[in-house]
Design an enzyme around this catalytic site. Structure first.
Site, PDB file in Angstrom:
ATOM      1  N   HIS A 264       0.856  -1.196   0.000  1.00 46.45           N
ATOM      2  CA  HIS A 264       0.000   0.000   0.000  1.00 46.45           C
ATOM      3  C   HIS A 264       0.895   1.250   0.000  1.00 46.45           C
ATOM      4  O   HIS A 264       1.660   1.435  -0.928  1.00 46.45           O
ATOM      5  CB  HIS A 264      -0.932  -0.082   1.213  1.00 46.45           C
ATOM      6  CG  HIS A 264      -2.023   0.933   1.276  1.00 46.45           C
ATOM      7  ND1 HIS A 264      -2.420   1.707   0.221  1.00 46.45           N
ATOM      8  CD2 HIS A 264      -2.842   1.283   2.307  1.00 46.45           C
ATOM      9  CE1 HIS A 264      -3.412   2.493   0.584  1.00 46.45           C
ATOM     10  NE2 HIS A 264      -3.692   2.271   1.851  1.00 46.45           N
ATOM     11  N   HIS A 305      -2.394  -2.493  -9.523  1.00 45.39           N
ATOM     12  CA  HIS A 305      -3.336  -1.812  -8.629  1.00 45.39           C
ATOM     13  C   HIS A 305      -4.608  -2.657  -8.553  1.00 45.39           C
ATOM     14  O   HIS A 305      -5.010  -3.279  -9.523  1.00 45.39           O
ATOM     15  CB  HIS A 305      -3.681  -0.421  -9.183  1.00 45.39           C
ATOM     16  CG  HIS A 305      -4.285   0.484  -8.169  1.00 45.39           C
ATOM     17  ND1 HIS A 305      -5.615   0.458  -7.860  1.00 45.39           N
ATOM     18  CD2 HIS A 305      -3.730   1.405  -7.355  1.00 45.39           C
ATOM     19  CE1 HIS A 305      -5.870   1.344  -6.925  1.00 45.39           C
ATOM     20  NE2 HIS A 305      -4.740   1.936  -6.595  1.00 45.39           N
ATOM     21  N   ASP A 363       2.748   5.395  -6.855  1.00 47.64           N
ATOM     22  CA  ASP A 363       4.012   5.294  -6.103  1.00 47.64           C
ATOM     23  C   ASP A 363       5.239   5.204  -6.982  1.00 47.64           C
ATOM     24  O   ASP A 363       6.359   5.318  -6.497  1.00 47.64           O
ATOM     25  CB  ASP A 363       3.958   4.065  -5.184  1.00 47.64           C
ATOM     26  CG  ASP A 363       2.896   4.256  -4.119  1.00 47.64           C
ATOM     27  OD1 ASP A 363       1.909   3.510  -4.115  1.00 47.64           O
ATOM     28  OD2 ASP A 363       3.034   5.223  -3.332  1.00 47.64           O
TER      29      ASP A 363
HETATM   30  C1  SDX Z   1      -1.422   2.080  -3.391  1.00 46.15           C
HETATM   31  O1  SDX Z   1      -6.187   0.797  -3.093  1.00 46.15           O
HETATM   32  C2  SDX Z   1      -5.655   1.936  -3.397  1.00 46.15           C
HETATM   33  O2  SDX Z   1      -6.292   2.799  -3.945  1.00 46.15           O
HETATM   34  C3  SDX Z   1      -4.210   2.090  -3.007  1.00 46.15           C
HETATM   35  C4  SDX Z   1      -3.547   3.387  -3.453  1.00 46.15           C
HETATM   36  C5  SDX Z   1      -4.126   4.591  -2.733  1.00 46.15           C
HETATM   37  O3  SDX Z   1      -4.004   5.702  -3.264  1.00 46.15           O
HETATM   38  O4  SDX Z   1      -4.629   4.413  -1.596  1.00 46.15           O
HETATM   39  O5  SDX Z   1      -3.706   3.575  -4.846  1.00 46.15           O
HETATM   40  C6  SDX Z   1      -2.056   3.392  -3.113  1.00 46.15           C
HETATM   41  O6  SDX Z   1      -1.386   1.251  -2.515  1.00 46.15           O
HETATM   42  C7  SDX Z   1      -0.909   1.786  -4.776  1.00 46.15           C
HETATM   43  C8  SDX Z   1      -0.330   0.334  -4.906  1.00 46.15           C
HETATM   44  C9  SDX Z   1       1.105   0.364  -4.387  1.00 46.15           C
HETATM   45  N1  SDX Z   1       1.613  -1.034  -4.271  1.00 46.15           N
HETATM   46  C10 SDX Z   1       2.602  -1.462  -5.094  1.00 46.15           C
HETATM   47  O7  SDX Z   1       3.067  -0.813  -6.044  1.00 46.15           O
HETATM   48  C11 SDX Z   1       3.126  -2.863  -4.732  1.00 46.15           C
HETATM   49  C12 SDX Z   1       3.230  -3.709  -6.019  1.00 46.15           C
HETATM   50  N2  SDX Z   1       1.850  -4.011  -6.468  1.00 46.15           N
HETATM   51  C13 SDX Z   1       1.262  -5.264  -6.053  1.00 46.15           C
HETATM   52  O8  SDX Z   1       1.612  -5.662  -4.744  1.00 46.15           O
HETATM   53  C14 SDX Z   1      -0.229  -5.366  -6.401  1.00 46.15           C
HETATM   54  O9  SDX Z   1      -0.360  -4.952  -7.700  1.00 46.15           O
HETATM   55  C15 SDX Z   1      -1.263  -4.628  -5.565  1.00 46.15           C
HETATM   56  C16 SDX Z   1      -1.141  -4.951  -4.111  1.00 46.15           C
HETATM   57  C17 SDX Z   1      -1.144  -3.150  -5.750  1.00 46.15           C
HETATM   58  C18 SDX Z   1      -2.649  -5.082  -6.062  1.00 46.15           C
HETATM   59  O10 SDX Z   1      -2.828  -6.375  -5.622  1.00 46.15           O
HETATM   60  P1  SDX Z   1      -4.138  -7.220  -6.047  1.00 46.15           P
HETATM   61  O11 SDX Z   1      -5.234  -6.374  -6.563  1.00 46.15           O
HETATM   62  O12 SDX Z   1      -4.442  -8.117  -4.912  1.00 46.15           O
HETATM   63  O13 SDX Z   1      -3.645  -7.972  -7.321  1.00 46.15           O
HETATM   64  P2  SDX Z   1      -3.052  -9.402  -7.284  1.00 46.15           P
HETATM   65  O14 SDX Z   1      -2.008  -9.457  -6.215  1.00 46.15           O
HETATM   66  O15 SDX Z   1      -4.181 -10.368  -7.224  1.00 46.15           O
HETATM   67  O16 SDX Z   1      -2.317  -9.492  -8.701  1.00 46.15           O
HETATM   68  C19 SDX Z   1      -3.009  -9.964  -9.826  1.00 46.15           C
HETATM   69  C20 SDX Z   1      -1.925 -10.699 -10.616  1.00 46.15           C
HETATM   70  C21 SDX Z   1      -1.195 -11.760  -9.783  1.00 46.15           C
HETATM   71  O17 SDX Z   1      -0.744 -12.758 -10.678  1.00 46.15           O
HETATM   72  P3  SDX Z   1      -1.699 -14.109 -10.851  1.00 46.15           P
HETATM   73  O18 SDX Z   1      -1.865 -14.683  -9.454  1.00 46.15           O
HETATM   74  O19 SDX Z   1      -3.003 -13.616 -11.451  1.00 46.15           O
HETATM   75  O20 SDX Z   1      -0.886 -14.989 -11.771  1.00 46.15           O
HETATM   76  O21 SDX Z   1      -0.906  -9.776 -11.027  1.00 46.15           O
HETATM   77  C22 SDX Z   1       0.336 -10.112 -10.412  1.00 46.15           C
HETATM   78  C23 SDX Z   1       0.041 -11.051  -9.258  1.00 46.15           C
HETATM   79  O22 SDX Z   1       1.124 -11.940  -9.045  1.00 46.15           O
HETATM   80  N3  SDX Z   1       0.923  -8.853  -9.951  1.00 46.15           N
HETATM   81  C24 SDX Z   1       2.210  -8.518 -10.079  1.00 46.15           C
HETATM   82  C25 SDX Z   1       2.288  -7.215  -9.546  1.00 46.15           C
HETATM   83  N4  SDX Z   1       1.103  -6.820  -9.095  1.00 46.15           N
HETATM   84  C26 SDX Z   1       0.239  -7.848  -9.330  1.00 46.15           C
HETATM   85  N5  SDX Z   1       3.271  -9.174 -10.572  1.00 46.15           N
HETATM   86  C27 SDX Z   1       4.455  -8.511 -10.556  1.00 46.15           C
HETATM   87  N6  SDX Z   1       4.634  -7.234 -10.075  1.00 46.15           N
HETATM   88  C28 SDX Z   1       3.562  -6.569  -9.560  1.00 46.15           C
HETATM   89  N7  SDX Z   1       3.725  -5.340  -9.080  1.00 46.15           N
END
Ligand code: SDX
Length: 427
Positions: A264, A305, A363
């Site tokens: 997050h 996201h 971010d």
């Molecule tokens: C913020 O909610 C908000 O609005 C948050 C925010 C705000 O203003 O409050 O926008 C701020 O938190 C932005 C996000 C910052 N986090 C990151 O940058 C960390 C990296 N991102 C990931 O951890 C992830 O994308 C999340 C946590 C942001 C989203 O997670 P989800 O919605 O639970 O998505 P997921 O984990 O289910 O991913 C879907 C797929 C998965 O692969 P499969 O299981 O389908 O094969 O996409 C892959 C994940 O492995 N994936 C990634 C990835 N993000 C998702 N693979 C590699 N790198 C990534 N960054």
């Protein structure tokens, strides 16, 4: 009243569930009657769950749209400023000229914290993570400002909102000064919100510190781009804490704690650490492979996201601000920026990221700007928390000023069925 119905058939029973339509976004199915019919819904991570009705912010993840009270984030970033956006989030309308001036004067007139709170900092190790200090100091506000904590009193709620927006930058800057052993710098009410923050962060008693207006504007825009984001994890935490009747300072401290996680608000710090670890453009392919490897927990920080399946509109503005700041500081050739831009270009072409709709989020570029401004990585999420404060307050206020119940989710229990205790002598 519901204008549509959903039919749910469970075994031999058919349930009619009301369906509601909002101004924008998907319809919602009201499942509250399910408990009376012996069922719960099941939605870990709340991927498909609307936790509340709200009028504050709307996100369309597929179209990359972010509206604050109907105004697009791009227009606010370009034409408004952070304090005006705070006013908009809390009151629902853009302020008149007089209201804008009065709000700014009020906020900038309450920037000092109770002098006794200064002693709180000395209770922390100097090398404590700044977010640990912020959780403690913000939570302690209710120990110093308990004269207006009646959450049923509209004026008390407004006073708490003003105190939080005024004092977050002061506490944030004090957290930084404490970590580097420099004296605290008092706020300057003659400066802009962003300029005052930079002054408290970087001024010292030994010499004058001239605020660079380009950097102050960039700081203001960074706060603005973080101001609110619908029902994200930290905002939902603030709402849940507030639903028990906890005081607003405790609720915001809970939001700060939730924001700290690298998935997050901690992502901006994690982006810089990732770029640092990549170190050189020649290593990018190795990290892209790690991000795609299901067996590797590494994720490309700053990408992906829960809601945006298109460009995060904030990331676009942040990227422009990044170019402005680095240009102003003569850092246009910053190696970290080069790695970031190359990483973004590869990720936007690579099928893994394209198929999973993983775009740069807010971010991805914010950390590069903050580093260029001289803000240490450990302070990045503190900046995010400071910017997000009006959003947290607006959602807390919206809930408390309306009809609400204590939030209490249920569960799918897969533990042991009832069994009798066995004395230790018989085990
Ligand atoms: C913020 O909610 C908000 O609005 C948050 C925010 C705000 O203003 O409050 O926008 C701020 O938190 C932005 C996000 C910052 N986090 C990151 O940058 C960390 C990296 N991102 C990931 O951890 C992830 O994308 C999340 C946590 C942001 C989203 O997670 P989800 O919605 O639970 O998505 P997921 O984990 O289910 O991913 C879907 C797929 C998965 O692969 P499969 O299981 O389908 O094969 O996409 C892959 C994940 O492995 N994936 C990634 C990835 N993000 C998702 N693979 C590699 N790198 C990534 N960054």
């Amino acid at each position: 009243m519901a204008d549509k119905k959903a039919l749910l058939t469970i075994e031999d029973k058919q349930l009619e569930l009301p369906v509601y339509s909002g101004t924008l976004g998907p319809d919602v199915i009201d499942v509250r009657s399910l408990t009376g019919n012996g069922h719960f819904t099941y939605d870990p991570g709340f991927v498909s769950t609307a936790s509340c009705e709200s009028k504050i912010t709307f996100i369309d993840g597929d179209k990359g749209i972010l509206l604050h009270r109907g105004y697009p984030i791009e227009q606010l970033a370009e034409q408004s400023d952070y304090l005006e956006t705070c006013y908009l989030l809390i009151y629902g309308e853009l302020p008149s000229k007089e209201d804008k001036e009065h709000f700014e004067k009020t906020i900038m007139g309450h920037t000092m914290i109770h002098e006794q709170m200064v002693d709180l900092f000395s209770g922390f190790r100097r090398d404590a993570h700044p977010m640990a200090v912020m959780c403690g100091v913000v939570g302690a506000l209710s120990a110093f400002y308990h004269d207006s904590l009646d959450i049923t009193n509209e004026r008390h709620r407004e006073i708490c909102a003003y105190r939080l927006i005024s004092k977050m930058p002061t506490m944030a800057a004090m957290t930084y000064k404490y970590s580097i052993g420099q004296p605290f710098v008092y706020p300057r009410n003659d400066l802009s919100y962003g300029g005052n923050f930079l002054h408290m962060m970087f001024a010292t008693p030994c010499e004058d510190y001239e605020v660079n207006p380009v950097l102050a504007r960039a700081m203001d825009r960074i706060f603005l781009l973080h101001a609110d984001h619908e029902q994200n994890a930290s905002t939902s935490t603030v709402r849940l804490a507030g639903s028990s009747g906890a005081n607003p300072f405790a609720c915001i401290a809970a939001g700060i704690a939730a924001l700290w996680g690298p998935a997050h608000g901690g992502a901006n710090e994690a982006v810089l650490k990732m770029l640092d670890e990549i170190g050189d453009e020649k290593n990018i392919d190795e990290f892209i492979a790690k991000a795609k490897d299901k067996n590797d927990p590494f994720r490309l920080m700053g990408f992906g996201h829960r809601v945006y399946k298109n460009f995060d509109p904030r990331a676009k503005v942040m990227k422009e601000t990044c170019d402005e700041v680095l240009g102003e500081l003569g850092l246009a050739d910053d190696p970290m920026l080069k790695i970031a831009k190359r990483l973004e270009q590869i990720a936007l072409e690579d099928d893994y990221f394209v198929s999973k709709k993983l775009y740069p989020n807010v971010d991805f570029y914010s950390g590069i700007i903050l580093k260029a401004l001289g803000i240490p990585v450990e302070m990045f999420t503190v900046i995010f928390a400071t910017g997000r404060t009006p959003g947290w307050i607006a959602h807390w206020h919206e809930m408390i000023s309306g009809d609400y119940r204590i939030g209490r989710p249920r569960q799918l229990y897969t533990g042991e069925a009832k069994r009798d205790f066995v004395a230790v002598s018989d085990r």
